[in-house]
Motif scaffolding. Sequence first.
Motif, PDB file in Angstrom:
ATOM      1  N   THR A  94      52.178  51.474  13.133  1.00 33.18           N
ATOM      2  CA  THR A  94      51.310  52.300  12.299  1.00 33.18           C
ATOM      3  C   THR A  94      52.054  53.499  11.716  1.00 33.18           C
ATOM      4  OG1 THR A  94      50.558  53.577  14.205  1.00 33.18           O
ATOM      5  CG2 THR A  94      49.234  51.671  13.579  1.00 33.18           C
ATOM      6  N   ASN A  95      53.355  53.579  12.003  1.00 34.73           N
ATOM      7  CA  ASN A  95      54.172  54.672  11.439  1.00 34.73           C
ATOM      8  C   ASN A  95      53.728  56.041  11.960  1.00 34.73           C
ATOM      9  OD1 ASN A  95      55.074  55.903   8.109  1.00 34.73           O
ATOM     10  ND2 ASN A  95      56.348  55.575   9.876  1.00 34.73           N
ATOM     11  N   THR A  96      52.973  56.029  13.050  1.00 38.38           N
ATOM     12  CA  THR A  96      52.485  57.315  13.563  1.00 38.38           C
ATOM     13  C   THR A  96      53.583  58.069  14.313  1.00 38.38           C
ATOM     14  OG1 THR A  96      50.757  58.411  14.835  1.00 38.38           O
ATOM     15  CG2 THR A  96      51.559  56.344  15.736  1.00 38.38           C
ATOM     16  N   GLY A 139      43.091  59.571  23.632  1.00 39.23           N
ATOM     17  CA  GLY A 139      44.014  60.280  22.738  1.00 39.23           C
ATOM     18  C   GLY A 139      44.690  59.386  21.727  1.00 39.23           C
ATOM     19  N   CYS A 140      44.084  58.227  21.422  1.00 35.47           N
ATOM     20  CA  CYS A 140      44.741  57.262  20.541  1.00 35.47           C
ATOM     21  C   CYS A 140      44.799  57.720  19.095  1.00 35.47           C
ATOM     22  CB  CYS A 140      44.037  55.912  20.614  1.00 35.47           C
ATOM     23  SG  CYS A 140      42.338  55.952  20.007  1.00 35.47           S
ATOM     24  N   GLY A 141      43.880  58.628  18.710  1.00 39.22           N
ATOM     25  CA  GLY A 141      43.957  59.189  17.360  1.00 39.22           C
ATOM     26  C   GLY A 141      43.286  58.366  16.268  1.00 39.22           C
ATOM     27  N   ILE A 178      53.479  61.531  18.204  1.00 35.63           N
ATOM     28  CA  ILE A 178      52.407  60.842  17.486  1.00 35.63           C
ATOM     29  C   ILE A 178      51.808  61.811  16.479  1.00 35.63           C
ATOM     30  CG2 ILE A 178      50.088  59.859  17.740  1.00 35.63           C
ATOM     31  CD1 ILE A 178      50.924  58.834  20.468  1.00 35.63           C
ATOM     32  N   LYS A 179      51.737  61.379  15.227  1.00 32.34           N
ATOM     33  CA  LYS A 179      51.082  62.170  14.192  1.00 32.34           C
ATOM     34  C   LYS A 179      49.840  61.398  13.763  1.00 32.34           C
ATOM     35  CE  LYS A 179      54.102  65.508  13.760  1.00 32.34           C
ATOM     36  NZ  LYS A 179      53.755  66.591  14.663  1.00 32.34           N
ATOM     37  N   PRO A 180      48.708  61.637  14.401  1.00 27.11           N
ATOM     38  CA  PRO A 180      47.549  60.778  14.154  1.00 27.11           C
ATOM     39  C   PRO A 180      47.093  60.765  12.702  1.00 27.11           C
ATOM     40  CG  PRO A 180      47.211  62.154  16.085  1.00 27.11           C
ATOM     41  CD  PRO A 180      48.435  62.673  15.400  1.00 27.11           C
ATOM     42  N   ARG A 181      47.361  61.809  11.953  1.00 27.93           N
ATOM     43  CA  ARG A 181      46.933  61.784  10.549  1.00 27.93           C
ATOM     44  C   ARG A 181      47.670  60.707   9.773  1.00 27.93           C
ATOM     45  NH1 ARG A 181      42.609  64.281   7.553  1.00 27.93           N
ATOM     46  NH2 ARG A 181      41.711  62.599   8.732  1.00 27.93           N
ATOM     47  N   ARG A 182      48.857  60.336  10.268  1.00 32.41           N
ATOM     48  CA  ARG A 182      49.630  59.291   9.607  1.00 32.41           C
ATOM     49  C   ARG A 182      49.187  57.904  10.057  1.00 32.41           C
ATOM     50  NH1 ARG A 182      51.508  57.078   5.451  1.00 32.41           N
ATOM     51  NH2 ARG A 182      53.134  55.574   5.843  1.00 32.41           N
ATOM     52  N   GLY A 183      48.812  57.799  11.317  1.00 35.33           N
ATOM     53  CA  GLY A 183      48.402  56.486  11.825  1.00 35.33           C
ATOM     54  C   GLY A 183      47.843  56.644  13.225  1.00 35.33           C
ATOM     55  N   PHE A 184      47.037  55.692  13.636  1.00 32.25           N
ATOM     56  CA  PHE A 184      46.529  55.745  14.997  1.00 32.25           C
ATOM     57  C   PHE A 184      47.532  55.078  15.928  1.00 32.25           C
ATOM     58  CE2 PHE A 184      44.549  52.195  12.697  1.00 32.25           C
ATOM     59  CZ  PHE A 184      45.040  51.127  13.412  1.00 32.25           C
ATOM     60  N   HIS A 195      39.069  44.978   4.868  1.00 27.62           N
ATOM     61  CA  HIS A 195      39.985  46.109   5.037  1.00 27.62           C
ATOM     62  C   HIS A 195      39.674  46.652   6.434  1.00 27.62           C
ATOM     63  CE1 HIS A 195      41.167  50.426   3.499  1.00 27.62           C
ATOM     64  NE2 HIS A 195      41.889  50.032   4.508  1.00 27.62           N
ATOM     65  N   THR A 196      40.522  46.317   7.390  1.00 24.85           N
ATOM     66  CA  THR A 196      40.136  46.572   8.778  1.00 24.85           C
ATOM     67  C   THR A 196      40.356  48.024   9.180  1.00 24.85           C
ATOM     68  OG1 THR A 196      42.297  45.969   9.656  1.00 24.85           O
ATOM     69  CG2 THR A 196      40.700  44.202   9.420  1.00 24.85           C
ATOM     70  N   LEU A 197      39.518  48.480  10.099  1.00 29.96           N
ATOM     71  CA  LEU A 197      39.666  49.825  10.652  1.00 29.96           C
ATOM     72  C   LEU A 197      40.672  49.816  11.791  1.00 29.96           C
ATOM     73  CD1 LEU A 197      35.921  50.867  10.730  1.00 29.96           C
ATOM     74  CD2 LEU A 197      37.686  51.975   9.381  1.00 29.96           C
ATOM     75  N   ALA A 198      40.599  48.806  12.642  1.00 31.52           N
ATOM     76  CA  ALA A 198      41.552  48.681  13.742  1.00 31.52           C
ATOM     77  C   ALA A 198      42.738  47.848  13.268  1.00 31.52           C
ATOM     78  CB  ALA A 198      40.875  48.049  14.949  1.00 31.52           C
ATOM     79  N   SER A 199      43.699  47.665  14.142  1.00 32.57           N
ATOM     80  CA  SER A 199      44.908  46.924  13.805  1.00 32.57           C
ATOM     81  C   SER A 199      44.563  45.532  13.256  1.00 32.57           C
ATOM     82  CB  SER A 199      45.779  46.811  15.050  1.00 32.57           C
ATOM     83  OG  SER A 199      46.328  45.522  15.187  1.00 32.57           O
TER      84      SER A 199
END
Lengths: 569, 305
Positions: free
Chosen positions: A363-365, A472-474, A383-389, B112-116
């Motif tokens: 997710t590139n987080t 805390g997964c974001g 982890i930068k959650p704004r970028r990815g979870f 367009h999925t919310l999760a992976s």
Amino acid sequence: MGFQRWVQTFCMIIFLGLLLIASGDLIDSSSADFFLRLDPSIALITAISSRHILIWMIPAAVIVILTVFLGRFFCGHICPMGTTLDVADKVLAVPYKKQKKVGYLRGLKYLVLIVLVGASLFGVSFIFMASPLSLITRFYGLIMLPAVHYLTGSAHQLLFPLWEQLDINSLLFLQIRSLRYSTQFFVLLFFAGLFGLSRVTPRFWCRYICPAGALFALFSRKPLVHRVVSDKCNDCGKCVRACSMGAIDEENVFQTCFEDCVVCLTCEKICPEAAITFSWERRTPAQNQIISTLPTRRQFIVAGVAGTSTALASLTGLNSSVGKAGQGQVASPMLIRPPATLPEFDFLARCIRCGECMVACPTNTLQPIWFDAGVMGLFSPAIKPRRGFCNPDCHRCAEVCPTESIRVISKKERLWAKTGTAVIHRQKCLAWEHNQKCMVCDEVCPFGAIEFTSEKGLSVTVPKVKEEKCSGCGYCEYHCPVQNQSAIVVTPMNALRLSQGSFKVIGKQRGLKISREEKGPATYPGSEKMNDPAPGFDSSTAPGFDSSSAPGFDQENEEKTSAAPGFSE
Amino acid sequence: MDRREFIKTQAKGALMLSVGASGLFLPEPGLASTEPDIAKVKGAPAAATRAAVELLGGMRKFVKPGNRVVIKPNMSFNRTPEQASNTHPDVIRELAIMCKEAQADKVFILDHTLASAKMCLLRSGIEEACRSVDPNMVYAINDSNLYRDLPIPQAVSLNETQIMKEVLKADVLIAAPVAKSHSATGVSLSMKGMMGLIWDRWTLHRQGLDETIVDMCTVLKADLAVIDGSRVLSTNGPNGPGKVLKENTIIASRDMVAADACAIESFTWYGKKFKAKQVGHIREAHRRKFGRMDIDNLTIKTITV
């Protein structure tokens, strides 16, 4: 193309291939860190700084043992940094005569190594600043890979009309990740400088700076296979000029500095008299003389002291995480480490900042940080959650980590590897502040850690965090519709950073209830309150439903046949 | 449905109701010469799906030979079919088969999925279920490059959005949501589900969901809405886990609003019954004449298979 170039090309392809494997999610990536495990400087410094013998660094030991017999063959054949610099030299290097005579710098690489060893004695690892494999992995992973993705993505876009004509699904639905990384300009500048040094001498890095090179040099002073010059030599000096390592004595071409010879075999190839061979023949007494480039004892001591004092300065810096006095209270409030990362000090002692985890993160987080964790934490992953979870089913960062600074744990344990806790900034929240229907945080939370409830004065449902359920997964911070600074943010609170023991067991002891299967309440929390609606507050009986009808609509208990406004019966 | 047709059905509905109210006899399904407005079928997911579409005249009414079809399921969550956050794989598979039977050229199942994406495709069971129909039909599209900007001429608030390129090319759009509760909008059904075909969903939340969902649906109007009420996520939707009701019901209509309205009134939400007009975006859609939520005035054909 000679033998050496073939080997270099082959190794480079493997290296880049492994990086691609790490960045994709098709092939098992657990051996993607192979090249990093070949670097003896990483093995040595990490072993000292983390007080752990790293058995997965055995490949590096094997290379070192081979060096005793073959000399610095790793540098000339396998090392991706060496190969990259060879390419840069091809383009940028100046003729021999114009090269600066900086032979006096030969001892520098040993001093670099000693500085690193000195620092690591105190548990501070600065190997990320100098390990060739760490640096080159960061370069290809964080600079080149995103560029390649960007270019392929652009080409894909450009050709999209063609794909539409061809109507091939695999092309129409090809999704190319857009990778982005912070700190990339520092890495870029560093390499720009490194390539620029080609103007001084070829392979400046390998000759004068590389600490892995220094380690190899210590073991290659009398290699079994070595350069032999026969008396056919007419002293033309061609080999001296061609040697990228400057390992051939200008005054006496029979002499080789084996500490610097990388066995590239260039001299053998270009000698017009075919006077040079590499063999295990006994050296002539003249050749047996070791050209030593080791620094003086005084220089060694100074370097060691420099290393330890840098470490001491780091340990006493405000951000230092060492000891009981350094439990990280002053660390950046938003610094979230990957799941199952070791306790901060142990983590920084092990992490070599190669960037593999960031490359592997789907997710590139995971992003390299600047000074959020002090100088000791430069380029470490966060982890930068704004970028990815951070996907609870994924632990690729741990899979590819060469030093196990992120613990490899089972899938079940992974869920309990809490990285932080979400906090809602109510004054930014669409529901709390703007009275807007939203609840995206609840919608996306995999752990049901968002409780939705009604509040006096608001007609919409509002979110609250159930801290004990939050991992805390974001997901919430990533998906929050509020621009830039999210209204719900993950903070490092109650992150589990365990060097040993079960995350699940200890998490439960601490009162955590992390589960993806536990059902939420069967009734709307707070519905009792709403039987007594406040002024200006529509009473609602379930989240999102209004029980009073909208203006112009009849009440629900009236005749069913009543028409909607504007419609005739 | 044009205005004339609209008034006709409206009148027909009123007539039937008055007949029903007179108590002489209940309106028989056969009374209407054409298909009902809403088909409601009880039965196993696949069989009920097929029966519901047949009641509306069969898939050939919607899909012409050579058409490109997009089916929009719920497969945005890393949940199993039993948890009812995603559409039942059998429903999607049956729809895909029916489209193929109607000689659709291409059928895609997109979200367009919310999760992976990987986990959603895997755990929803939809990818696996559809593999035998066509191994290349189920895609999670999470790359902004595969969306194209589209102005919304009838918008009240959302003047532009980005829609999956494949959806813009499609001749037929089928909404196939699962029936589930939603903590912000009450329910998430065929209209709300269309948010899975656009890129930027954040704007909708900021500008107000009720209005913008209708704005979005004006450019993403499904030709056929098939609501999977085989299991209903009655509480803690849209993600769950929550209380799952085994309703074994499939609701289908040409009118997204009517289908959604019927689903709202057919099931219980948080243990209570609601009228369609209690859901903001449904009310808004009706008010703007995008569709009809007054299902009491529409023909509903209910059968069991």
